[in-house]
Write a protein that holds these residues in place. Structure first.
Motif, PDB file in Angstrom:
ATOM      1  N   ILE A 677      48.036  42.633 -55.655  1.00 34.86           N
ATOM      2  CA  ILE A 677      49.488  42.470 -55.664  1.00 34.86           C
ATOM      3  C   ILE A 677      49.910  42.215 -57.102  1.00 34.86           C
ATOM      4  O   ILE A 677      49.068  41.964 -57.968  1.00 34.86           O
ATOM      5  N   ASN A 678      51.228  42.286 -57.374  1.00 39.53           N
ATOM      6  CA  ASN A 678      51.645  42.082 -58.755  1.00 39.53           C
ATOM      7  C   ASN A 678      51.751  40.593 -59.092  1.00 39.53           C
ATOM      8  O   ASN A 678      51.903  39.737 -58.212  1.00 39.53           O
ATOM      9  N   THR A 679      51.664  40.306 -60.373  1.00 47.67           N
ATOM     10  CA  THR A 679      51.620  38.920 -60.847  1.00 47.67           C
ATOM     11  C   THR A 679      52.900  38.166 -60.529  1.00 47.67           C
ATOM     12  O   THR A 679      52.863  36.964 -60.218  1.00 47.67           O
ATOM     13  N   THR A 680      54.025  38.826 -60.589  1.00 50.50           N
ATOM     14  CA  THR A 680      55.285  38.126 -60.328  1.00 50.50           C
ATOM     15  C   THR A 680      55.370  37.660 -58.876  1.00 50.50           C
ATOM     16  O   THR A 680      55.978  36.624 -58.604  1.00 50.50           O
ATOM     17  N   LEU A 681      54.761  38.396 -57.941  1.00 48.51           N
ATOM     18  CA  LEU A 681      54.758  37.935 -56.553  1.00 48.51           C
ATOM     19  C   LEU A 681      53.992  36.611 -56.461  1.00 48.51           C
ATOM     20  O   LEU A 681      54.433  35.674 -55.781  1.00 48.51           O
ATOM     21  N   ALA A 682      52.877  36.518 -57.151  1.00 48.43           N
ATOM     22  CA  ALA A 682      52.108  35.271 -57.147  1.00 48.43           C
ATOM     23  C   ALA A 682      52.924  34.131 -57.745  1.00 48.43           C
ATOM     24  O   ALA A 682      52.966  33.021 -57.190  1.00 48.43           O
ATOM     25  N   THR A 715      49.143  30.668 -77.223  1.00 44.76           N
ATOM     26  CA  THR A 715      50.071  31.772 -77.462  1.00 44.76           C
ATOM     27  C   THR A 715      51.507  31.309 -77.235  1.00 44.76           C
ATOM     28  O   THR A 715      51.751  30.179 -76.776  1.00 44.76           O
ATOM     29  N   GLU A 716      52.454  32.210 -77.491  1.00 50.74           N
ATOM     30  CA  GLU A 716      53.881  31.902 -77.325  1.00 50.74           C
ATOM     31  C   GLU A 716      54.275  31.753 -75.866  1.00 50.74           C
ATOM     32  O   GLU A 716      55.363  31.236 -75.556  1.00 50.74           O
ATOM     33  N   VAL A 717      53.435  32.166 -74.940  1.00 52.02           N
ATOM     34  CA  VAL A 717      53.756  32.038 -73.510  1.00 52.02           C
ATOM     35  C   VAL A 717      53.787  30.572 -73.092  1.00 52.02           C
ATOM     36  O   VAL A 717      54.523  30.191 -72.175  1.00 52.02           O
ATOM     37  N   TYR A 718      53.012  29.749 -73.782  1.00 55.46           N
ATOM     38  CA  TYR A 718      52.831  28.374 -73.332  1.00 55.46           C
ATOM     39  C   TYR A 718      54.138  27.583 -73.299  1.00 55.46           C
ATOM     40  O   TYR A 718      54.358  26.775 -72.392  1.00 55.46           O
ATOM     41  N   GLY A 719      55.020  27.811 -74.246  1.00 55.31           N
ATOM     42  CA  GLY A 719      56.287  27.087 -74.267  1.00 55.31           C
ATOM     43  C   GLY A 719      57.122  27.363 -73.031  1.00 55.31           C
ATOM     44  O   GLY A 719      57.666  26.435 -72.407  1.00 55.31           O
ATOM     45  N   ALA A 720      57.211  28.634 -72.640  1.00 49.96           N
ATOM     46  CA  ALA A 720      57.987  28.996 -71.452  1.00 49.96           C
ATOM     47  C   ALA A 720      57.309  28.461 -70.182  1.00 49.96           C
ATOM     48  O   ALA A 720      57.980  28.020 -69.243  1.00 49.96           O
ATOM     49  N   LEU A 721      55.986  28.486 -70.161  1.00 47.05           N
ATOM     50  CA  LEU A 721      55.250  27.963 -69.005  1.00 47.05           C
ATOM     51  C   LEU A 721      55.500  26.462 -68.863  1.00 47.05           C
ATOM     52  O   LEU A 721      55.747  25.964 -67.756  1.00 47.05           O
ATOM     53  N   GLN A 722      55.455  25.747 -69.979  1.00 48.19           N
ATOM     54  CA  GLN A 722      55.726  24.309 -69.944  1.00 48.19           C
ATOM     55  C   GLN A 722      57.123  24.017 -69.428  1.00 48.19           C
ATOM     56  O   GLN A 722      57.333  23.092 -68.637  1.00 48.19           O
ATOM     57  N   ALA A 960      52.943  40.019 -71.209  1.00 44.67           N
ATOM     58  CA  ALA A 960      54.377  40.293 -71.375  1.00 44.67           C
ATOM     59  C   ALA A 960      55.153  39.946 -70.110  1.00 44.67           C
ATOM     60  O   ALA A 960      56.214  39.298 -70.165  1.00 44.67           O
ATOM     61  N   ASN A 961      54.630  40.361 -68.945  1.00 48.59           N
ATOM     62  CA  ASN A 961      55.322  40.085 -67.686  1.00 48.59           C
ATOM     63  C   ASN A 961      55.394  38.594 -67.388  1.00 48.59           C
ATOM     64  O   ASN A 961      56.412  38.097 -66.890  1.00 48.59           O
ATOM     65  N   VAL A 962      54.311  37.893 -67.680  1.00 47.48           N
ATOM     66  CA  VAL A 962      54.286  36.449 -67.433  1.00 47.48           C
ATOM     67  C   VAL A 962      55.312  35.744 -68.325  1.00 47.48           C
ATOM     68  O   VAL A 962      56.065  34.873 -67.873  1.00 47.48           O
ATOM     69  N   LEU A 963      55.361  36.118 -69.589  1.00 44.26           N
ATOM     70  CA  LEU A 963      56.328  35.513 -70.502  1.00 44.26           C
ATOM     71  C   LEU A 963      57.753  35.766 -70.026  1.00 44.26           C
ATOM     72  O   LEU A 963      58.589  34.846 -70.007  1.00 44.26           O
ATOM     73  N   ASN A 964      58.029  36.989 -69.631  1.00 45.39           N
ATOM     74  CA  ASN A 964      59.378  37.324 -69.158  1.00 45.39           C
ATOM     75  C   ASN A 964      59.750  36.520 -67.916  1.00 45.39           C
ATOM     76  O   ASN A 964      60.864  36.021 -67.791  1.00 45.39           O
ATOM     77  N   TRP A 965      58.797  36.392 -66.989  1.00 46.70           N
ATOM     78  CA  TRP A 965      59.114  35.697 -65.735  1.00 46.70           C
ATOM     79  C   TRP A 965      59.406  34.225 -65.990  1.00 46.70           C
ATOM     80  O   TRP A 965      60.412  33.688 -65.484  1.00 46.70           O
ATOM     81  N   THR A 970      63.572  29.800 -66.397  1.00 44.04           N
ATOM     82  CA  THR A 970      64.018  28.568 -67.067  1.00 44.04           C
ATOM     83  C   THR A 970      65.267  28.800 -67.911  1.00 44.04           C
ATOM     84  O   THR A 970      65.688  27.920 -68.658  1.00 44.04           O
ATOM     85  N   ALA A 971      65.834  29.995 -67.798  1.00 41.92           N
ATOM     86  CA  ALA A 971      67.023  30.321 -68.599  1.00 41.92           C
ATOM     87  C   ALA A 971      68.228  29.501 -68.128  1.00 41.92           C
ATOM     88  O   ALA A 971      68.368  29.188 -66.946  1.00 41.92           O
TER      89      ALA A 971
END
Length: 971
Positions: A677-682, A715-722, A960-965, A970-971
């Motif tokens: 399945i795709n990552t965004t579904l998870a 990486t830069e993803v970590y800030g959005a994940l946090q 890229a998809n994870v960062l976008n999601w 959190t926007a």
């Protein structure tokens, strides 16, 4: 001091004569040992002759030619009994060595003609007797062959005696040996443990025989099927007590300042279950049903602080439960349990004398956490389960270790649940076992539960079997079996099996498990005699699919058509499975399921594809399969049903059990990693968490998001994940702040206490306002008054210590170090040891790494886990990797040849690896150290390369998809 038994005058005189004889012999040996040790210093191995059939170079393939070249013992001799006398010296000799001396007599029966006696012996210096290393005598009328020559084989750890003529079939013989060994601090065989009490250094002589270390204590037939009766005598100082598997008889010898403790004969048992300990510990005790003596032994300070009371109190109910569960009384007259300062494993099920790490047996009612209490209850339950299944009925060879350890890992929940019914601990098996092993068993380099005997030969391969597959998958698969049979039928089958093994002594060499016999017993008797229980095949045929092939299936349900399919689940779908399967990776899958909240009749998927029209949805509703995660498989759905389940989580998550909420999260994240399945579904499965208050779903989510943290925290993803985690954890943090009245009370529920820890730990890590200041203030107040720790509840200490040190400086670290060195409670020392790895200061982490190889600072039993803790830290990971690479020779020699925990070192350090550079470094490290070896971590190295390769691909495809999601959420 051990209990003194009253004996008759004649028996007493006889024992005194034996004791005096033993003393004379062993005193002489003790003197000879120093000379022999000095003579052999600098020489390899045993200081004896070696087999000429060993390979000449490390690169030359070794082809066994002679009987002593094989790791398995010949089947020509069977042991009957041992008489073992040992004298451990708890003071160093003139050369600074701690030693033990002793002698043994093994009585064995010849069952096949042979002119060889091959018996295990490792790192023992045997005294030459009449020009040889042993003396042979006959217990019958047959002539005794003379010994032509004798030698040691280092590779296979044998003492070999070549006889002038053949032994007589059916005749019993006695083999006598005198020996000396080092009482080393290597945590194996007969070894030394040290600790300080009131500033005084204390030394213990203790043992760990599993799996192949009894041969380090005395010459023996060191295989689990080679059961015998053991008669043990220990000579020790009058200031100490001696313990072994059986009850003790203490004899005082007036002429020498020592005590001789002789123990009653054991039941027939394997060498790996033998135990003997000399220490100055004290005990608490009670008499249970059937006049059973139960004793808890520990350091004097620990007993006086009531740290053994909980273990003593919980042992009775757990034994009572297992007696009913097995339908058999506890098979011995006493049950000793002892907490050791130095112990490599968590615990060891020695029959009648169970040994534990202090953290697994001792519980302080004031200073220990709920997790400490749970650990004590479950580990005791696990070890006591072995008293019947494992000790009374024993595995034939280590390739079937899973049945031993998997069984105990399953029923430990049942025993602990009986003792602590308010905990609902049986639910936690999906976190502790099922989900944990799913990750390992989804690799192409996994292995079946039951391996071929020829795949498990040398000690390193045997140690490698003590892994998640044997323990956790074994528990998960047996839980599934118990579920589709019902627990009552499963227990009835086990009871019949145990009875069969005990009454028909010729089966499997007498009391050794046969998988076929076990499953046939459950099937042919328990199932067939249970009205209304119907399964599509015999238990034997069903379980072969789960035990003889590795991995597990993902079951896909299409609710639009009713089509149900299964496929071997691989975390990396591009990986190649080299291991063939006679079943073509097809399982007989028991599927419990519900439709729109209503339980349905179970469905069995017996082939790759099936049609089950009842799972077809035509007018709305939803389908959920594998209710309460009773089956060992993952579940995938068509996109529409996934959407309906996610909608249900967001609107009414309590319509599903906590286990199934956790299952949906765990399945979705892993299906996404496998590109099913795709990552965004998870990621969507975590959106509802702001409403979630239960521990099991939260823990499942955090473990899966932890993979994202490991992959992206550089990486830069970590800030959005946090930012996303902060948004989701804030309501949980406020919830616990409210119900605990601003952190002044403890939640009442067992798992609620765990989730409070999650709420504070994650909130502080992701920057929830006020969390870090709260933690730092608690820790600061403790630093100001080290003798009191009033605001930090034991449940929260690990989190508070780690957070304060992570966001503190050298001052906070040094304070923790002082408190660690002064800790008298093992669980408190363990918390502090883990917390000190949380610092972000590189030089502190490097200093801490150096401490791990200094036994005066970090105990040897804790070195590997401390390096793992440091590697878990994003700052510490490269430091730990460099540290291990630079010192691999030393680390391998100390830990790699037999330690069950050694695989954890490789797994822990490489967990974050996700770049091409790290993959190449890992491959280079493997290649450059082939001459050194990886021992019990050999498979772990292969799996690390496989996982790193998969991580690289996953990060590249999903970053890229994870960062976008996360950014959008959190926007």
């Amino acid at each position: 001091m051990g209990k003194v038994y009253y004996i008759t005058k004649n028996v007493g005189l006889g024992l005194l004569v034996l004791a005096a004889t033993a003393l004379v012999t062993i005193i002489a040996l003790s003197i000879a040992y120093n000379k022999e040790k000095a003579k052999n210093r600098g020489k390899p191995g045993h200081g004896a002759s070696y087999s000429t059939s060993m390979p000449t170079t490390l690169t030359t393939p070794f082809i066994p030619k002679e009987p002593w070249d094989y790791y398995r013992l010949p089947s020509s001799l069977l042991p009957v009994s041992y008489n073992v006398t040992l004298w451990p010296q708890l003071e160093p000799n003139a050369d600074g060595l701690f030693v033990f001396t002793g002698h043994s007599v093994v009585v064995f029966k010849c069952v096949k003609e042979t002119d060889l006696i091959i018996i295990h012996s490792n790192k023992l210096n045997l005294t030459t007797i009449y020009g040889h290393h042993a003396k042979l005598s006959s217990l019958g009328r047959a002539n005794v062959p003379t010994i032509q020559k004798s030698w040691f084989v280092v590779k296979t750890e044998y003492l070999v005696l070549q006889l002038h003529s053949r032994l007589t079939v059916g005749t019993s013989y006695a083999l006598y040996t005198d020996f000396q060994g080092e009482l080393a601090d290597d945590l194996q065989g007969f070894y030394r443990s040290e600790y300080y009490e009131d500033g005084v250094k204390k030394v213990i002589a203790t043992s760990q025989m599993q799996a192949t270390y009894a041969r380090k204590a005395f010459p023996c037939f060191d295989e689990p099927a080679m059961k015998a009766v053991f008669n043990v005598t220990i000579i020790h100082s009058t200031a100490t007590v001696a313990l072994s598997n059986s009850k003790e008889i203490v004899i005082f010898v007036d002429s020498v300042p020592v005590r001789v403790t002789t123990f009653g004969p054991t039941e027939r048992m394997s060498t790996y279950l033998l135990a003997f300990i000399v220490c100055d510990f004290v005990k608490i005790e009670s008499i249970k049903n059937n006049n059973l003596l139960v004793r808890i032994w520990a350091r004097r300070k620990a007993i006086s602080d009531n740290q053994g009371d909980y273990a003593l109190n919980v042992t009775g109910p757990i034994l009572q439960f297992f007696e009913r569960y097995y339908n058999a009384s506890y098979p011995l007259s006493k049950s000793d349990q002892i907490a050791l300062p130095d112990f490599n494993s968590g615990a060891m099920e020695n029959w009648g004398l169970v040994t534990y790490r202090e953290t697994a047996l001792l519980y302080d009612p004031i200073f220990s956490s709920i997790a400490n209490k749970e650990r004590v209850a479950t580990v005791i339950s696990h070890e006591l389960a072995h008293m019947w299944f494992g000790n009374l009925v024993t595995l034939k060879w280590w390739n079937d270790l899973w049945l031993n350890e998997g069984f105990a890992s399953y029923v430990e929940y049942l025993g602990a649940d009986y003792a602590e019914p308010s905990w609902n601990i049986k639910d936690l098996i999906i976190l502790y076992d099922v989900h944990k092993v799913f990750a390992v068993d989804a690799l192409a380099s996994s292995h079946p539960l039951s391996r071929l005997e020829e795949e498990v030969n040398d000690p390193a391969q045997i140690s490698e079997m003590f892994n998640a597959i044997s323990y956790n998958k074994g528990a998960a698969v047996l839980r599934m079996l118990s579920d589709f049979l019902t627990e009552a039928v499963f227990a009835k089958g086990l009871s019949w099996y145990n009875l069969t093994i005990r009454t028909i002594n010729v089966l499997c060499l007498g009391g050794c498990t046969c998988i076929t016999l076990l499953l046939s017993s459950v099937c042919c008797q328990a199932v067939e005699k249970t009205p209304g229980l119907h399964i599509p095949h015999t238990v034997h045929n069903i379980m072969n699919r789960w035990t003889l092939q590795m991995g597990y299936p993902v079951v896909t349900i299409d609710t639009r058509t009713g089509r149900v399919t299964q496929k071997h689940f691989l975390l990396d779908p591009d990986s190649v499975v080299d291991r063939p399967s006679q079943f073509n990776y097809e399982w007989f899958v028991p599927i419990k399921w519900m439709k729109s909240g209503k339980e349905q009749q179970p469905y069995w998927l017996l082939q790759k594809t099936g049609m089950f029209i009842k799972m077809k949805l035509s007018g709305g509703g939803w389908v959920l399969a594998n209710t309460n995660v009773s089956g060992y498989f993952r579940v995938n759905y068509d996109p529409d049903n996934w959407d309906r389940l996610l909608s249900l989580l967001n609107s009414n998550h309590k319509a599903l059990s906590v286990m199934n909420r956790a299952q949906i999260i765990d399945d979705a994240f892993n299906l996404a990693r496998a590109k099913i399945i795709n990552t965004t579904l998870a990621l969507r499965t975590t959106k509802y968490l702001a409403k979630e208050r239960d521990y099991i779903p939260w823990e499942s989510a955090l473990r899966n998001l932890d993979y994202y943290i490991l992959m992206f925290d550089r990486t830069e993803v970590y800030g959005a994940l946090q930012a996303f985690l902060k948004k989701q954890i804030q309501p949980l943090f406020e919830h616990f702040k409210s119900i605990t009245v601003n952190w002044t009370k403890v939640p009442t529920g067992h798992t609620d206490q765990y989730n409070q820890i999650n709420a504070i730990g994650i909130a502080c890590n992701v920057g929830v306002e006020s969390c870090r200041e709260l933690i730092k203030s608690w820790y600061r107040k403790w630093m100001e008054n080290p003798n009191r720790n009033p605001r930090i509840h034991p449940n929260l200490k690990s989190t508070v210590y780690c957070t304060a040190i992570a966001f503190g400086s050298v001052e906070e670290w040094d304070f923790a170090w002082r408190m660690f060195k002064n800790a008298t409670l093992a669980s408190e020392a363990s918390r502090l040891r883990g917390a000190m790895a949380c610092t972000k200061v590189p030089w502190l982490l490097n200093r801490y790494l150096e401490y791990t190889l200094d036994r005066t600072k970090i105990r040897k039993q804790d070195a590997i886990s401390t390096i793992q803790y440091i590697a878990r830290n994003v700052v510490g990971m490269p430091l730990a990797w460099n540290f291990v690479r630079a010192r691999w020779d030393y680390i391998f020699q100390q830990y790699g040849k037999g330690s069950f925990s050694f695989t954890n070192l490789v797994n822990g350090i490489t967990k974050r690896f996700s770049t091409e550079l790290e993959l190449q470094e890992l491959k280079k490290f493997q290649e450059e150290n082939r001459h050194v070896g990886f021992g019990s971590a050999t498979l772990a190295m292969e799996q690390a390369i496989e996982k790193t390769t998969a991580n690289i691909k996953w990060v590249k495809e999903n970053k890229a998809n994870v960062l976008n999601w996360f950014t959008e959420e959190t926007a």
